[in-house]
Write a protein that holds these residues in place. Structure first.
Motif, short mmCIF file in Angstrom:
data_model
loop_
_atom_site.label_atom_id
_atom_site.label_comp_id
_atom_site.label_asym_id
_atom_site.label_seq_id
_atom_site.Cartn_x
_atom_site.Cartn_y
_atom_site.Cartn_z
N VAL A 126 29.92 41.24 -16.09
CA VAL A 126 30.20 40.77 -14.72
C VAL A 126 28.96 40.94 -13.86
O VAL A 126 28.11 41.81 -14.13
N LYS A 127 28.86 40.10 -12.84
CA LYS A 127 27.72 40.16 -11.91
C LYS A 127 28.23 40.46 -10.52
O LYS A 127 29.11 39.76 -10.00
N THR A 128 27.71 41.52 -9.90
CA THR A 128 28.13 41.89 -8.54
C THR A 128 27.43 40.98 -7.52
O THR A 128 26.50 40.25 -7.86
N SER A 176 33.24 40.98 -9.42
CA SER A 176 32.32 39.92 -8.98
C SER A 176 32.39 39.64 -7.48
O SER A 176 31.61 38.85 -6.97
#
Length: 274
Positions: A126-128, A176
């Protein structure tokens, strides 16, 4: 005498090299945890003193520290989590750290695994919102339905596949939409695990659902301002406060200004009065 032999040579003479304690060349730095934890000073780390072209702060940057969450939050119930903090900047004698990863202790993980139930695991990248790419690992176990008499509670492979999909969906949704700091705050009370339990209730009831592991795969470009925001109170040491010049509670009159007589017999004047 044989060629190549010297009878007069008896090897090295005198004492060997003097043994020096390596810790005489070390200095100690304080490890500063981010503001999301209750305890900020979580330990000390040694490093070789700066000499020549070798700078001590360069040796500290990138160093990863393993700290128990129970020590960081003063809560023994959280002792099964290990937090990894990476030193990103050195200011004075402080190592400013940022979140680097999380894991479970071995004894906690072993205590969850039991007979007569299915173990389900899933992981996802996942990408914050602030550019960190993390890999999250989720674990969960099936449990008996209410009033169930059957000894076992195994899920079918089709149900396990559906539960894994739900786990990934919840982890992506929760991670995300927030920054790294807020995501770490979700790990501590296990909000993601509770969301997974709710989402999978219609497929198969689960228990002991946790994000058991998290590790940072990619980081954005280093931003000093962002790091100082995470460490909100760096450099705010108590330096005292200003006091006024008047001396209160002076029974001996030490702070009293001296009086002088006027030559012409006038009233006494106090030095400094206009």
């Amino acid at each position: 005498m044989a060629v190549g032999k010297n009878k007069g040579f008896k090897g090295k003479r005198g004492k060997g090299k003097k043994v020096v304690d390596p810790f005489t060349k070390k200095e100690w730095y304080d490890i500063r945890a981010p503001s999301m934890f209750a305890v900020r000073n979580c330990g000390k780390t040694p490093v070789t003193k700066s000499s020549g072209t070798r700078i001590a702060s360069d040796s500290l940057k990138g160093r990863v520290f393993e700290v128990n969450l129970a020590d960081l939050n003063k809560d023994e119930d959280q002792a099964f989590r290990k937090m990894y903090l990476e030193c990103e900047e050195v200011q004075g004698t402080y190592c400013l750290t940022n979140f680097y990863g999380m894991n479970f202790t071995t004894d906690k993980l072993r205590s969850l695994v039991r007979k007569w139930q299915s173990l389900i695991e899933a992981h996802v990248d996942v990408k914050t919102t602030d550019g960190y790419v993390l890999r999250l690992f989720c674990i969960g176990f099936t449990r008996k339905r209410p009033n169930q008499l059957k000894k076992t509670c195994y899920a079918t492979s089709a149900q396990i596949k559906q539960i894994r999909a739900k786990m990934r969906e919840v982890m992506v949704r929760e991670a995300s939409t927030v920054e790294l700091k807020e995501l770490v705050n979700k790990f501590i009370p296990e909000l993601i695990g509770k969301e997974v339990e709710k989402a999978t209730q219609g497929i198969f009831p689960l228990q002991n659902v946790f994000v058991r592991k998290a590790k940072i795969m990619r980081k954005p470009k280093f931003d000093m301002v962002k790091l100082l925001e995470i460490h909100g109170d760096v450099g705010s040491e108590d330096t005292g406060k200003m006091i006024d010049g008047t001396i209160k509670d002076d029974p001996l009159g030490v702070g009293k200004k001296p009086e002088v007589d006027d030559d012409e017999g006038g009233p006494k004047k106090v030095v400094g009065d206009e």
